[in-house]
Design an enzyme around this catalytic site. Sequence first.
Site, mmCIF file in Angstrom:
data_model
loop_
_atom_site.group_PDB
_atom_site.id
_atom_site.type_symbol
_atom_site.label_atom_id
_atom_site.label_comp_id
_atom_site.label_asym_id
_atom_site.label_seq_id
_atom_site.Cartn_x
_atom_site.Cartn_y
_atom_site.Cartn_z
ATOM 1 N N HIS A 447 -6.124 87.637 0.585
ATOM 2 C CA HIS A 447 -6.004 87.499 -0.875
ATOM 3 C C HIS A 447 -6.880 88.468 -1.660
ATOM 4 C CE1 HIS A 447 -3.882 83.724 -0.102
ATOM 5 N NE2 HIS A 447 -4.894 83.317 0.625
ATOM 6 N N HIS A 448 -6.971 89.715 -1.205
ATOM 7 C CA HIS A 448 -7.843 90.668 -1.906
ATOM 8 C C HIS A 448 -7.130 91.949 -2.316
ATOM 9 C CE1 HIS A 448 -11.150 88.719 0.823
ATOM 10 N NE2 HIS A 448 -10.868 87.966 -0.215
ATOM 11 N N PRO A 449 -5.974 91.886 -2.989
ATOM 12 C CA PRO A 449 -5.348 93.157 -3.395
ATOM 13 C C PRO A 449 -6.225 93.913 -4.387
ATOM 14 C CG PRO A 449 -4.232 91.293 -4.435
ATOM 15 C CD PRO A 449 -5.207 90.723 -3.445
#
Length: 510
Positions: A447-449
């Site tokens: 969950h780290h774009p």
Amino acid sequence: DADILILGGGSAGCILAARLSENPDVQVTLVEAGEEAKDPDIAKPDMWPFIQGRDFDWDFETTPQPGTAGRVHRWARGRVLGGSSNLHAMFHVRGHTEDFARWAELTGDDRWSFEGLLPHFKATESWSTGGDELHGGDGPMPIMLPSGQTHPLVRAYIDGWVELGMPRLHDHCGRELIGTAPNALMIRDGRRVSVADAWLTEEVCARPNLTIVKNSPVRRLVLEGTRVKAAEIQRGDEFELYTGDHVILSLGAIGSPLTLMRSGVGDPEMLRAAGVDCVLERRELGKNLHDHLLGAGNIYRAKQHVGPSKLQISESLSYQAEDPAQTTGRPDIVVGCVAAPSASEMLTAPELGEGFTLLFGVTNPTSRGALYITGPELSDRPVINPNYLQTERDRHLFRVALERARMVGRSKMLVPWMAEEMHPTASDLESEEAMDAFIAKAVITHHHPVATCRMGADEESIVDASLAMRGLDNLSIVDSSVIPEITAGPIHAVVMAIAESFASDFISKA
Ligand code: FAD
């Protein structure tokens, strides 16, 4: 009509709204698509994996990924005041000093080095263990370093690494990152603390010079020459214009580039295909998209009952170099322990209480993708392609990370917990190709774009080192999209520091 118009009330936007409205002479307006957090599950730390997909989640989807067995990955993003800090797993990890040395090199600006960011990291934090040279003691965000609450399985896992020669760290926020530690968490009195909870307090919200406009999706910016004239806010079928002398985009790594594209900024061919006139050519907008993946995982059937976590289930990350003799101190891989069976949708897992998972991943992946719009409206689904696992370096480091997870899984300290290794199976380990095929099925987003509006010193970068948008005079971008290259760890700590750094510069120049 505001002096400062902030678009997006997420992790960065809430901090900006609170900090920039400290001066009562400055009129600040904050516009957010969602409303305040109301779902009681948001505050319960162990509920974090189960609240995705609810009505406060934008719930994006990637394109099918050739590198992950053709799977589509759902990307949760908060659509609520406080943004993704309402959905996140609450880990507080800053990244490695070498990550920030690279940011300083790419921007030509030492403000983005670890030492340059340190005062801003500290200004956001209030550590349960108190403030010191490295840790903030009186910032708005409580950072809890668990001690007695850590799950006994996770304590055994940490001891397992120490048995294998890994340094035991106080936390993941110092100048050293290689080692093992319990995760520091954004939790107070057993409850998640979102950025909105921490910065948009009753007192801040009562300021006469701060207006918070909720339930207000931004469709596009209206550009005139080199200025942002207004932001167009969707109200049913109608649009309302909001103006500000200075406009700040804080719509996140997906929302900021997409909104600019709907405004006519970007690659002219892509814009034409989406039915949008090109006003400002910016070919790099939306490119460089990358994200952390985690293998979920190295899954075990437990020898004894795995009781519930008192924290948020995934309680420890351990960082390490591929080559133990390496001297930079920069980690290449991460292994985490989840006190529950966590599995990608392609793998079977034991029942809750009967198993556990060791997650494994690559800290600084090199695969790069892109995102773009398919039409001019907010309702037009974007194309999001992170191009997961496209480089041999990423696939190689993932194989190493899997081996390291299996190594600690077999450590003496985990003997009382480990009954059987369920994944990978013996056939998954027969060859490099078999391992790659297993990893492709096991990985999930961390969950780290980032990096879709990357900062840089080069003319192609989207914002300069001061986060001013190149080609527009009164627009800044302040959120996870400006990160030029991902840091080794989860990125929330640095998103807060980016917002705090921008705010303190903005205030000092006023
Ligand atoms: P956001 O916080 O996403 O804010 C963007 C805001 O803009 C949102 O409020 C959104 O509603 C609003 N917006 C977007 N488009 C529009 C529009 N058109 N009009 C109006 N408003 C709009 N990081 C960690 O460090 N540790 C973790 O444990 C961790 N776990 C995570 C787990 C999950 C499930 C998720 C989703 C993220 C996690 N992260 C974690 C990442 C971290 O939460 C994000 O990187 C960070 O919150 C991003 O901040 P931001 O300000 O860039 O964007």
